[in-house]
Design a protein around this motif. Structure first.
Motif, PDB file in Angstrom:
ATOM      1  N   ARG A 193       7.353  -4.866   6.378  1.00  0.00           N
ATOM      2  CA  ARG A 193       6.936  -4.630   4.990  1.00  0.00           C
ATOM      3  C   ARG A 193       5.702  -3.740   4.911  1.00  0.00           C
ATOM      4  NH1 ARG A 193       7.473  -8.244   0.221  1.00  0.00           N
ATOM      5  NH2 ARG A 193       9.547  -9.159   0.412  1.00  0.00           N
ATOM      6  N   LEU A 194       5.668  -2.954   3.826  1.00  0.00           N
ATOM      7  CA  LEU A 194       4.525  -2.094   3.546  1.00  0.00           C
ATOM      8  C   LEU A 194       4.135  -2.229   2.080  1.00  0.00           C
ATOM      9  CD1 LEU A 194       5.815   1.123   5.340  1.00  0.00           C
ATOM     10  CD2 LEU A 194       4.098  -0.461   6.218  1.00  0.00           C
ATOM     11  N   ALA A 195       2.862  -2.004   1.790  1.00  0.00           N
ATOM     12  CA  ALA A 195       2.369  -1.948   0.415  1.00  0.00           C
ATOM     13  C   ALA A 195       2.192  -0.483   0.046  1.00  0.00           C
ATOM     14  CB  ALA A 195       1.047  -2.694   0.292  1.00  0.00           C
ATOM     15  N   PRO A 196       2.824  -0.001  -1.008  1.00  0.00           N
ATOM     16  CA  PRO A 196       2.790   1.434  -1.335  1.00  0.00           C
ATOM     17  C   PRO A 196       1.388   2.019  -1.497  1.00  0.00           C
ATOM     18  CG  PRO A 196       4.564   0.390  -2.514  1.00  0.00           C
ATOM     19  CD  PRO A 196       3.802  -0.717  -1.854  1.00  0.00           C
ATOM     20  N   GLY A 252       2.997   7.796  -6.544  1.00  0.00           N
ATOM     21  CA  GLY A 252       4.050   6.847  -6.928  1.00  0.00           C
ATOM     22  C   GLY A 252       4.784   6.292  -5.721  1.00  0.00           C
ATOM     23  N   PHE A 253       5.301   7.193  -4.877  1.00  0.00           N
ATOM     24  CA  PHE A 253       5.969   6.826  -3.619  1.00  0.00           C
ATOM     25  C   PHE A 253       7.171   5.910  -3.830  1.00  0.00           C
ATOM     26  CE2 PHE A 253       1.287   7.004  -2.647  1.00  0.00           C
ATOM     27  CZ  PHE A 253       1.296   8.339  -2.268  1.00  0.00           C
ATOM     28  N   GLY A 254       7.796   5.980  -5.015  1.00  0.00           N
ATOM     29  CA  GLY A 254       8.950   5.133  -5.296  1.00  0.00           C
ATOM     30  C   GLY A 254       8.612   3.852  -5.997  1.00  0.00           C
ATOM     31  N   ALA A 255       7.405   3.345  -5.791  1.00  0.00           N
ATOM     32  CA  ALA A 255       7.019   2.069  -6.398  1.00  0.00           C
ATOM     33  C   ALA A 255       6.838   2.182  -7.902  1.00  0.00           C
ATOM     34  CB  ALA A 255       5.735   1.545  -5.758  1.00  0.00           C
ATOM     35  N   LYS A 256       6.737   3.409  -8.423  1.00  0.00           N
ATOM     36  CA  LYS A 256       6.568   3.590  -9.865  1.00  0.00           C
ATOM     37  C   LYS A 256       7.842   4.107 -10.534  1.00  0.00           C
ATOM     38  CE  LYS A 256       1.547   4.132  -9.587  1.00  0.00           C
ATOM     39  NZ  LYS A 256       0.380   5.032  -9.746  1.00  0.00           N
ATOM     40  N   ILE A 257       8.981   3.880  -9.875  1.00  0.00           N
ATOM     41  CA  ILE A 257      10.275   4.093 -10.537  1.00  0.00           C
ATOM     42  C   ILE A 257      10.567   2.923 -11.468  1.00  0.00           C
ATOM     43  CG2 ILE A 257      12.756   4.436 -10.183  1.00  0.00           C
ATOM     44  CD1 ILE A 257      12.119   5.514  -7.427  1.00  0.00           C
ATOM     45  N   GLN A 258       9.980   1.783 -11.182  1.00  0.00           N
ATOM     46  CA  GLN A 258      10.264   0.552 -11.895  1.00  0.00           C
ATOM     47  C   GLN A 258       9.855   0.601 -13.367  1.00  0.00           C
ATOM     48  OE1 GLN A 258      11.514  -2.324 -10.552  1.00  0.00           O
ATOM     49  NE2 GLN A 258      11.749  -1.328  -8.587  1.00  0.00           N
ATOM     50  N   ALA A 259      10.555  -0.158 -14.189  1.00  0.00           N
ATOM     51  CA  ALA A 259      10.000  -0.667 -15.440  1.00  0.00           C
ATOM     52  C   ALA A 259       9.622  -2.107 -15.107  1.00  0.00           C
ATOM     53  CB  ALA A 259      11.016  -0.613 -16.566  1.00  0.00           C
ATOM     54  N   ARG A 294      10.362  -1.448   2.549  1.00  0.00           N
ATOM     55  CA  ARG A 294      10.909  -1.804   3.862  1.00  0.00           C
ATOM     56  C   ARG A 294      11.224  -3.316   3.953  1.00  0.00           C
ATOM     57  NH1 ARG A 294      10.345   3.174   3.138  1.00  0.00           N
ATOM     58  NH2 ARG A 294       9.100   4.530   4.504  1.00  0.00           N
ATOM     59  N   GLY A 295      10.838  -3.966   5.059  1.00  0.00           N
ATOM     60  CA  GLY A 295      11.125  -5.388   5.232  1.00  0.00           C
ATOM     61  C   GLY A 295      12.562  -5.647   5.660  1.00  0.00           C
ATOM     62  N   VAL A 296      13.010  -4.961   6.711  1.00  0.00           N
ATOM     63  CA  VAL A 296      14.399  -5.078   7.160  1.00  0.00           C
ATOM     64  C   VAL A 296      14.440  -5.359   8.654  1.00  0.00           C
ATOM     65  CG1 VAL A 296      16.647  -3.941   7.321  1.00  0.00           C
ATOM     66  CG2 VAL A 296      15.140  -3.449   5.381  1.00  0.00           C
ATOM     67  N   ILE A 297      15.253  -6.334   9.032  1.00  0.00           N
ATOM     68  CA  ILE A 297      15.551  -6.599  10.441  1.00  0.00           C
ATOM     69  C   ILE A 297      16.874  -5.924  10.771  1.00  0.00           C
ATOM     70  CG2 ILE A 297      16.074  -8.384  12.157  1.00  0.00           C
ATOM     71  CD1 ILE A 297      14.425 -10.308  10.362  1.00  0.00           C
ATOM     72  N   THR A 361       6.551 -11.014  -2.602  1.00  0.00           N
ATOM     73  CA  THR A 361       6.671  -9.955  -3.597  1.00  0.00           C
ATOM     74  C   THR A 361       8.008  -9.243  -3.417  1.00  0.00           C
ATOM     75  OG1 THR A 361       4.281  -9.633  -3.602  1.00  0.00           O
ATOM     76  CG2 THR A 361       5.613  -7.818  -4.428  1.00  0.00           C
ATOM     77  N   PRO A 362       8.728  -8.950  -4.509  1.00  0.00           N
ATOM     78  CA  PRO A 362       9.989  -8.217  -4.362  1.00  0.00           C
ATOM     79  C   PRO A 362       9.797  -6.860  -3.695  1.00  0.00           C
ATOM     80  CG  PRO A 362       9.807  -9.169  -6.561  1.00  0.00           C
ATOM     81  CD  PRO A 362       8.468  -9.355  -5.907  1.00  0.00           C
ATOM     82  N   THR A 363      10.834  -6.410  -3.010  1.00  0.00           N
ATOM     83  CA  THR A 363      10.829  -5.068  -2.433  1.00  0.00           C
ATOM     84  C   THR A 363      11.644  -4.127  -3.303  1.00  0.00           C
ATOM     85  OG1 THR A 363      12.756  -5.536  -1.063  1.00  0.00           O
ATOM     86  CG2 THR A 363      10.590  -5.919  -0.076  1.00  0.00           C
ATOM     87  N   ASP A 364      11.392  -2.865  -3.137  1.00  0.00           N
ATOM     88  CA  ASP A 364      12.176  -1.828  -3.829  1.00  0.00           C
ATOM     89  C   ASP A 364      11.896  -0.512  -3.116  1.00  0.00           C
ATOM     90  OD1 ASP A 364      13.479  -0.169  -5.953  1.00  0.00           O
ATOM     91  OD2 ASP A 364      13.519  -2.081  -7.024  1.00  0.00           O
ATOM     92  N   ALA A 365      12.096   0.591  -3.822  1.00  0.00           N
ATOM     93  CA  ALA A 365      11.948   1.903  -3.210  1.00  0.00           C
ATOM     94  C   ALA A 365      10.522   2.140  -2.733  1.00  0.00           C
ATOM     95  CB  ALA A 365      12.345   2.987  -4.205  1.00  0.00           C
ATOM     96  N   TYR A 366      10.399   2.715  -1.546  1.00  0.00           N
ATOM     97  CA  TYR A 366       9.131   3.210  -1.025  1.00  0.00           C
ATOM     98  C   TYR A 366       9.443   4.430  -0.181  1.00  0.00           C
ATOM     99  CZ  TYR A 366       4.888   3.677   1.749  1.00  0.00           C
ATOM    100  OH  TYR A 366       3.763   4.178   2.365  1.00  0.00           O
ATOM    101  N   ARG A 367       8.698   5.451  -0.306  1.00  0.00           N
ATOM    102  CA  ARG A 367       8.921   6.783   0.264  1.00  0.00           C
ATOM    103  C   ARG A 367       9.950   6.796   1.400  1.00  0.00           C
ATOM    104  NH1 ARG A 367       3.949  11.047   0.849  1.00  0.00           N
ATOM    105  NH2 ARG A 367       5.210  12.942   0.817  1.00  0.00           N
ATOM    106  N   GLY A 368      11.127   7.248   1.070  1.00  0.00           N
ATOM    107  CA  GLY A 368      12.244   7.256   2.006  1.00  0.00           C
ATOM    108  C   GLY A 368      13.333   6.275   1.614  1.00  0.00           C
ATOM    109  N   ALA A 369      12.932   5.085   1.140  1.00  0.00           N
ATOM    110  CA  ALA A 369      13.845   4.126   0.500  1.00  0.00           C
ATOM    111  C   ALA A 369      15.155   3.915   1.243  1.00  0.00           C
ATOM    112  CB  ALA A 369      14.127   4.546  -0.951  1.00  0.00           C
TER     113      ALA A 369
END
Length: 784
Positions: A193-196, A252-259, A294-297, A361-369
């Protein structure tokens, strides 16, 4: 101008502090919003005492989740997967530290924060679900009643022998690949996991005007048009009643695609109370409430011949998606499986995805997604194969490449790669790095007792996200180009740049198209009242899709302007050229008129006191275009790292980093290099510096920059960049996109370099991040 290294026109206002961000917005009578947030990972709310907050001077309103639910519905998603009920403010059960449990409105930003802190919540604490693989057994608790064993998505197969709907599975090909193999490598890997960590945290200002029944919302968002739609629907308003503005956006790095939940609450409260409201996220909130990445095995198995030809691959993904599905959450791991072919012609591939709810915390898009994860798993697997066969890692890649004459290439995963020459990128990187010489220097250093390693990685990614068939939001982009009466050009784009440099690159395109100076062109974006339509900026699409729409709109205006010019100078429109601020007959520059004269004539088509409007034309010079791409684009490249690990401390130091990237045709190489620099910093950050960690009871251990490190200039070497150029046929520019490229190849080649440095201790794989204490333990354990 296209292809020139023009400095960004945006930068002077940014570096001089003259730009306007969300927190700079001030409206008469505006009040402030703050959220009380859960300090436990999992528990039922027994009671909430808001009396102390309500008693504070300056507090306008205090609302609990049940009260907010009366005017703000469930948080929507746009993926087709099942999703649990997700409320903007918790009604009964909290599921991660930082989840909002109450909201406060007050006249002052400091009062509102104090009031939120004064709210007392009594919880019935429940076991925290933290370990992703344990969570799949339903232990130690189940987060959502309708999702048994915490499985959001369970074992969805794709690849060779799998029908498009995943219902029919034929194992013949994949079983044969492994049965015929001379060698099999297998490894469990973690892409953590990463924090944007954008330089500007999130923020929202909402201003509902009851007299007009209209709302304006300013947000640090990548997608103002999509935000407008979500806010309108949540508030039972039409999109014509909502104006969304993205002013300057500090990353933004993808984290600001959200509403986000906060957006819905602030907008809903503004309408309910009839006043303007502002909420600005502080940095502590950003670590807790902004989606992680991220956050994937990954469990990877590669079957190959002893000559290094890959016969088959299995990739099993387990994604920790946190407590809820947010806007794109469930779709992100599907990009990992989509790109499982990487740059290789692999005859048989089988992937599965399992997505798991945890108290994080939920995950979502982050640079590369999703694409960096695919690159990491496959490239590390290929490197392990090379090491097992005692082959040069470059040779293993070369032996398995998709060849240039195979494009367009349909992968085992269903992607259609547009164009590519992977061998050219590899050869350029090997040449630029001095690969053979580096291997000798590494061997000499190791003979001296130094721990020096080399790593190499290829990558290909899906970019220019476009076809509407695969994007629920729509995959097109919109632009309008207007030539004013004085010959200046105003253009709008539905892309919403926040560092991509489109105010510069789009102006370069129009400058060439019309033969006018760059400073005669203005690009407008980020305001739904100015840019009529748009999808937004994500997935490295602003140039490939937004730029293509601009190109088409400009072409329409140019064609019309040529007709006006032909009438004015009595020539045929096909014989005219636009250059140096004039429109004239080709080869006879003195025959024409200035650009401004023709523009003026288009608006006042009067010659000799009489209207002289060319046949079939209306006055004015303004045209718009939508561009719907036929496919995504697939940029690629090769990254090489040289790394040394301090034997005494375990501290890794990146000595060299060489990157060759192919993003198709480049509008501005300087901006492209800047984008690659940023991506590399974040990829290197993941490999060596950044990691989100939780305790066993779900408490964040990296909730500030005291504990969550991000790269500094001193952590990075001077990047050695180069490019090859393989245009895409997907859009008229031949441009592929480059914003995320640096995050893909960097992580596997750095880890491979660390493994190479530590191979004398029997190391074949190390999970990121490369903490010094982890490396020190390997060194000392190996010696003993």
């Amino acid at each position: 101008m296209v292809g020139q290294r023009i400095k960004r026109r945006e930068d002077p206002r940014l570096i001089q502090g003259r730009a306007t961000y969300v927190d700079d917005i001030k409206i008469v009578g505006m009040e402030h919003v703050a959220f009380a947030r859960s300090d436990i990972a999992h528990g039922r709310i027994r009671s909430i005492d808001t009396s102390a907050a309500e008693a504070m001077a300056g507090v306008t309103a205090v609302l609990t989740g049940a009260q907010v639910a009366e005017f703000v519905g469930p948080v929507p998603i746009i993926t087709p997967f099942p999703s649990p009920d997700h409320r903007a403010v918790v009604v009964d059960t909290v599921r991660y530290v930082g989840e909002a449990v109450a909201v406060v409105v007050a006249t002052d930003r400091y009062i509102v924060k104090d009031a939120a802190d004064a709210i007392v919540v009594d919880y019935d604490v429940l076991p925290a679900v933290v370990d992703t693989e344990q969570a799949m057994t339903g232990q130690p608790a189940q987060l959502h009643a309708d999702f048994e064993n915490n499985l959001a998505i369970a074992l969805v197969p794709s690849g060779t022998g799998v029908s498009p709907d995943g219902q029919t599975v034929d194992d013949t090909a994949i079983d044969k690949a492994f049965a015929d193999a001379d060698v099999v490598v297998s490894q469990r890997m973690v892409n953590h996991r990463l924090a944007p960590s954008a330089i500007e945290p999130r923020g929202t200002v909402a201003h509902y005007e009851p007299g007009h029944d209209k709302m304006t919302i300013w947000s640090s968002t990548q997608v103002p048009h999509l935000l407008r739609g979500f806010i309108a629907r949540m508030n039972d308003m039409g999109e014509d009643q909502v104006r969304a503005i993205a002013p300057e956006v500090g990353g933004g790095f993808g984290a600001k695609i959200q509403a986000y939940p906060e957006d819905y609450v602030v907008a809903g409260l503004s309408k309910k109370l009839g006043i303007a409201l502002k909420w600005i996220e502080d940095r502590s909130e950003a670590f807790l409430a902004t989606t992680h990445g991220r956050g994937v095995i990954g469990y990877i198995d590669i079957a190959a011949t002893k000559a290094g030809k890959v016969l088959g691959m299995k990739l099993r993904l387990i994604a920790d998606i946190g407590a809820y599905n947010t806007l794109f959450t469930a779709a992100i791991p599907t990009f990992t499986t989509l790109m499982a072919n990487a740059t290789y012609d692999i005859p048989a591939i089988r992937t599965t995805i399992t997505e798991v709810f945890t108290n994080k915390t939920p995950t979502d898009a982050y640079r590369g997604a999703g694409r960096p994860e695919a690159t990491y798993f496959v490239e590390r697997g290929l490197d392990m194969l090379a090491r097992k066969l005692d082959m040069d890692p470059a040779d293993v890649r070369r032996r398995n490449f998709i060849q240039p004459d195979q494009f367009p290439y349909t992968t085992q995963m269903g992607a259609v790669y547009d164009s590519g020459d992977y061998t050219a990128a590899l050869d350029r990187a090997l040449q630029n790095s001095g690969w053979d010489k580096l291997k000798v220097e590494r061997d000499q250093a190791q003979a001296e007792g130094r721990l020096v390693g080399l790593g190499l990685a290829m990558y290909v990614e899906v970019c220019g996200l476009g076809p509407s068939a695969v994007l629920p939001t729509g995959g097109w982009e919109h632009s309008q180009v207007t030539i004013e009466r004085d010959g200046r050009i105003n253009a709008t784009t539905g892309a919403s740049p926040h560092g991509q440099g489109n105010e510069t690159t789009f102006a370069q395109m129009l400058a060439d198209q019309f033969g006018v100076p760059l400073d005669h062109i203005t690009i407008h974006h980020g305001d739904t009242a100015v840019a009529k339509q748009g999808i937004g900026t994500f997935g490295s699409r602003s140039q490939a899709v937004g730029g293509a729409a601009l190109h088409l709109a400009g072409g329409k205006v140019k064609k019309k302007m040529a007709k006006f010019a032909a009438s004015l100078i009595e020539a045929h429109e096909d014989d005219l050229v636009f250059e140096n601020g004039r429109i004239s007959v080709k080869g006879a520059p003195d025959s024409g008129k200035s650009f401004a004269e023709v523009a003026s004539y288009a608006y006042v088509p009067v010659v000799g006191g009489a209207v002289q409007l060319p046949d079939g034309l209306e006055p004015g010079l303004s045209e718009e275009a939508f561009f719907e791409p036929s496919n995504n684009t697939y940029p690629f490249g090769c990254h090489i790292a040289l790394l040394e690990i301090d034997r005494e401390t375990g501290e890794p130091t990146l000595l060299r980093f060489v990157a060759v990237d192919d993003a198709g045709n480049l509008i501005n190489p300087l901006i492209v290099e800047g984008q690659i620099h940023g991506g590399l910093a974040q990829g290197i950050g993941q490999a060596m510096i950044e990691e989100v960690r939780y305790s066993e009871d779900g408490q964040p251990l990296t909730g500030s920059f005291m504990d969550y490190a991000i790269p500094r200039a001193a952590d990075l070497p001077r990047f050695e960049l180069d490019s090859t150029v393989t245009p895409t046929p997907v859009n008229p520019l031949g441009a592929k996109g480059v914003g995320e490229a640096g995050t893909l190849g960097s992580t596997p080649c750095i880890v491979s370099a660390a493994v190479d440095a530590l191979s004398q201790f029997g190391v074949t794989h190390i999970d990121m991040m490369l903490r010094p204490e982890k490396l020190w333990q390997i060194i000392n354990g190996g010696q003993s």
